[in-house]
Design a protein around this motif. Structure first.
Motif, PDB file in Angstrom:
ATOM      1  N   ARG A   1      -7.494  11.584   0.244  1.00  0.00           N
ATOM      2  CA  ARG A   1      -6.422  12.546   0.553  1.00  0.00           C
ATOM      3  C   ARG A   1      -5.283  12.814  -0.471  1.00  0.00           C
ATOM      4  O   ARG A   1      -4.690  13.766  -0.725  1.00  0.00           O
ATOM      5  N   TYR A   2      -5.352  11.650  -1.206  1.00  0.00           N
ATOM      6  CA  TYR A   2      -4.274  11.622  -2.334  1.00  0.00           C
ATOM      7  C   TYR A   2      -4.811  12.665  -3.279  1.00  0.00           C
ATOM      8  O   TYR A   2      -3.745  13.491  -3.722  1.00  0.00           O
TER       9      TYR A   2
ATOM     10  N   ILE B   1      -2.757   2.263  -3.472  1.00  0.00           N
ATOM     11  CA  ILE B   1      -3.886   2.409  -2.584  1.00  0.00           C
ATOM     12  C   ILE B   1      -4.932   1.589  -3.340  1.00  0.00           C
ATOM     13  O   ILE B   1      -5.783   0.403  -2.417  1.00  0.00           O
TER      14      ILE B   1
ATOM     15  N   SER C   1       0.751  -1.228  -0.005  1.00  0.00           N
ATOM     16  CA  SER C   1       0.160   0.083   0.067  1.00  0.00           C
ATOM     17  C   SER C   1       0.927   1.219   0.044  1.00  0.00           C
ATOM     18  O   SER C   1       2.132   1.199  -0.457  1.00  0.00           O
ATOM     19  N   GLY C   2       0.294   2.414   0.435  1.00  0.00           N
ATOM     20  CA  GLY C   2       1.060   3.577   0.461  1.00  0.00           C
ATOM     21  C   GLY C   2       2.157   3.660   1.458  1.00  0.00           C
ATOM     22  O   GLY C   2       2.916   4.789   1.396  1.00  0.00           O
ATOM     23  N   TRP C   3       2.180   2.857   2.508  1.00  0.00           N
ATOM     24  CA  TRP C   3       3.153   2.915   3.343  1.00  0.00           C
ATOM     25  C   TRP C   3       4.536   2.729   2.962  1.00  0.00           C
ATOM     26  O   TRP C   3       5.634   3.542   3.106  1.00  0.00           O
TER      27      TRP C   3
ATOM     28  N   SER D   1      -7.634   7.237   2.149  1.00  0.00           N
ATOM     29  CA  SER D   1      -6.252   7.534   1.403  1.00  0.00           C
ATOM     30  C   SER D   1      -6.476   8.079  -0.209  1.00  0.00           C
ATOM     31  O   SER D   1      -5.801   9.090  -0.427  1.00  0.00           O
TER      32      SER D   1
ATOM     33  N   LEU E   1      -8.376   5.106  10.102  1.00  0.00           N
ATOM     34  CA  LEU E   1      -6.698   5.190   9.602  1.00  0.00           C
ATOM     35  C   LEU E   1      -6.042   4.094  10.426  1.00  0.00           C
ATOM     36  O   LEU E   1      -5.362   3.309  10.022  1.00  0.00           O
TER      37      LEU E   1
ATOM     38  N   SER F   1     -10.115   2.761   5.072  1.00  0.00           N
ATOM     39  CA  SER F   1      -9.179   3.357   5.192  1.00  0.00           C
ATOM     40  C   SER F   1      -8.600   3.642   3.653  1.00  0.00           C
ATOM     41  O   SER F   1      -7.983   4.693   3.674  1.00  0.00           O
TER      42      SER F   1
END
Length: 516
Positions: A150-151, A346, A57-59, A147, A406, A143
């Protein structure tokens, strides 16, 4: 054209490619097993990349570079734990689960495998497992939508709700029409995009520096890399500023792999157990190089943003350094394509989770109450309806985002790891496992994780550690304290082990026919 227009064009290209893959997958999907598990014909290269993309994911692109930039190499313990856990997952679980899930009455979901493995005729194990999946993944999908919103806010300065709905609609669309193949192949493409971005961005940033060697010394003298507070001479130390409990907790993220339904379902879909070896090499290679790319994004950033006039958008967590570097260095169209790597991360996670939840709703719950199983066409349509229903519920939760949603990302990882992880390992390696032990262990893992994570105990150590340990102990004790498995259950265990051994010895072994 303006910069935003180029970004929009890049996003449109990417989204149309995802939809095209979804349509291609739809043309390949004619049976219910195809929709849920791809007909057990998944290429190991695709399986490896899709598992990695749906996991990270975005992590990987934002969270890890930001943490390394801000704090230093002490933030690498989680990445180390995840890489080691993924390797063991591919090595120990993948080949055995591929074989056993087919031997055990052709199980096509994780809950159905648990039930068939121990021959639980009460259906309690399957129902509880499905409910755990539905609960955690509904919030997990939500969640992902947050994301996505928010992106779009940070990249286009657009409306949160509009961005969330666009991401959700496209993800639901290709999952809806193409099922497992669409999810797997789009994840593979997204994994390649993430990999390319994590290699290209730091390489170009380092080339742009006057003295690239500064990345190995400058951070230790760089107050900007510690949030403008104090210098960090221990930047490159793995042990500086972290306790043993934090290190153990971060390493324990690797335990979570054994119980993540959206990852281990890829193992069940492989063409044969022998493909797990190729999948392991590809998957771990992708993961290690991607993490290395994230490390160099952080290292390059410590010099790039302090020796130039450029600034970082996120001045609190520094999680935008990857996005900011891409926007600064590349033409807007190229930067837009690089920025889609975050969107890819995401969407790949969301689509995998949507499919697992819909499978649990239909295969693991609906078929229990429905005495006569409907036709393949009806089952596929029901699964598609479930995808939409779960997405709508997740979208409702995401309309007004908050930290609790989140925060459930790490909470859900621990929940699945503790509830399912020990059970997966016992199922594949311990003949004595029985239904009471499986049920008790799974419930214990989930309950301990929830209680530990919702109280002050969560500040002591990551909840997956006590949850996993408690589930393993309870599974073992209860199984030994209750009746031994029936002879047909142990005979099935032996048959699965024999097939695994044959497939490993002979790469051309016709596994599917032998498993019938």
């Amino acid at each position: 054209m303006t910069t935003s227009t180029w970004y929009v064009l890049a996003i449109i290209i990417y989204l149309f490619v995802m939809l095209a893959i979804g349509y291609w997958s739809y043309k390949q999907t004619s049976q219910y097993d195809d929709y849920v598990l791809g007909g057990r014909g998944l290429n190991p290269f695709v399986a490896a990349l899709s598992a990695g993309a749906s996991d990270m994911s975005g992590w990987l692109l934002m969270g890890l570079p930001g943490a390394l930039f801000l704090t230093g190499f002490s933030e690498l313990w989680m990445a180390i734990g995840l890489t080691v856990g993924a390797w063991f997952n591919w090595k120990l679980v993948a080949p055995r689960l591929r074989a056993y899930s087919e031997v055990a009455n052709n199980s096509i979901t994780v809950p159905s495998f648990f039930e068939n493995r121990v021959h639980d005729h009460s259906r309690v194990l399957r129902i509880v497992a499905a409910l755990v999946i539905i609960f955690f993944f509904t919030f997990y999908v939500s969640s992902g939508m947050v994301s996505g919103g928010r992106y779009f806010e940070s990249t286009f300065q657009g409306d949160y709700l509009t961005g969330m709905l666009i991401v959700a609609a496209v993800t639901v669309a290709y999952t809806f029409i193409g099922g497992f193949l669409a999810v797997s192949y789009t994840d593979a493409v997204q994994g390649m995009l993430m990999f390319a971005a994590l290699i290209i961005v730091p390489v170009m940033a380092i080339i742009a520096l006057d003295n690239p060697a500064d990345i190995f010394s400058f951070a230790a003298e760089n107050p900007y890399a510690t949030g403008g507070a104090i210098e960090n001479p221990q930047y490159f130390s793995l042990f500086s500023g972290v306790s043993a409990a934090v290190i153990i907790g971060n390493l324990a993220w690797g335990l979570g792999y054994f119980g993540q339904p959206h990852i281990i379902v890829r193992f069940m879909a492989l063409r044969s157990p022998a493909d797990a070896a190729t999948g392991r090499r590809v998957g771990i290679g992708w993961m290690a190089l991607s993490i290395l790319g994230a490390v160099f994004v952080a290292l390059a950033g410590t010099v790039f943003f302090t020796n130039t006039d450029h600034s970082i958008t996120d001045q609190e967590n520094y999680e935008t350094i990857f996005l900011d570097m891409a926007q600064i260095m590349f033409h807007p169209l190229v930067a837009g394509l690089v920025l889609t790597a975050v969107l890819a991360a995401i969407m790949s996670t969301m689509s995998s989770q949507l499919l697992v939840v819909s499978s649990s709703l239909i295969e693991d719950l609906f078929t229990i109450v429905k005495k006569d199983k409907p036709s393949d066409a009806v089952m596929m349509n029901l699964s598609r309806t479930a995808v939409v229903a779960v997405a709508v519920l997740a979208a409702v939760l995401a309309i007004n985002p908050n930290d609790s949603i989140l925060g459930l990302v790490s909470f859900a990882w621990a929940g699945f790891g503790a509830a399912f992880g020990p059970l997966v390992l016992f199922s594949l390696f311990w003949k004595r496992l029985n239904a009471p032990g499986a049920i008790a262990g799974m419930i214990t893992g989930a309950v301990v994780t929830i209680v530990w994570g919702m109280t002050s105990l969560g500040d002591l150590i990551y909840e997956i550690v006590p949850g996993f340990a408690a589930a393993a102990i309870v599974t073992w004790v209860v199984s030994l304290a209750t009746a031994a498995p029936r002879p047909e259950t142990t005979a099935e265990f032996d048959a699965a082990q024999e097939l695994i051994a044959k497939a490993n010895r002979d790469k051309n072994f016709q596994f599917e026919g032998a498993a019938d």
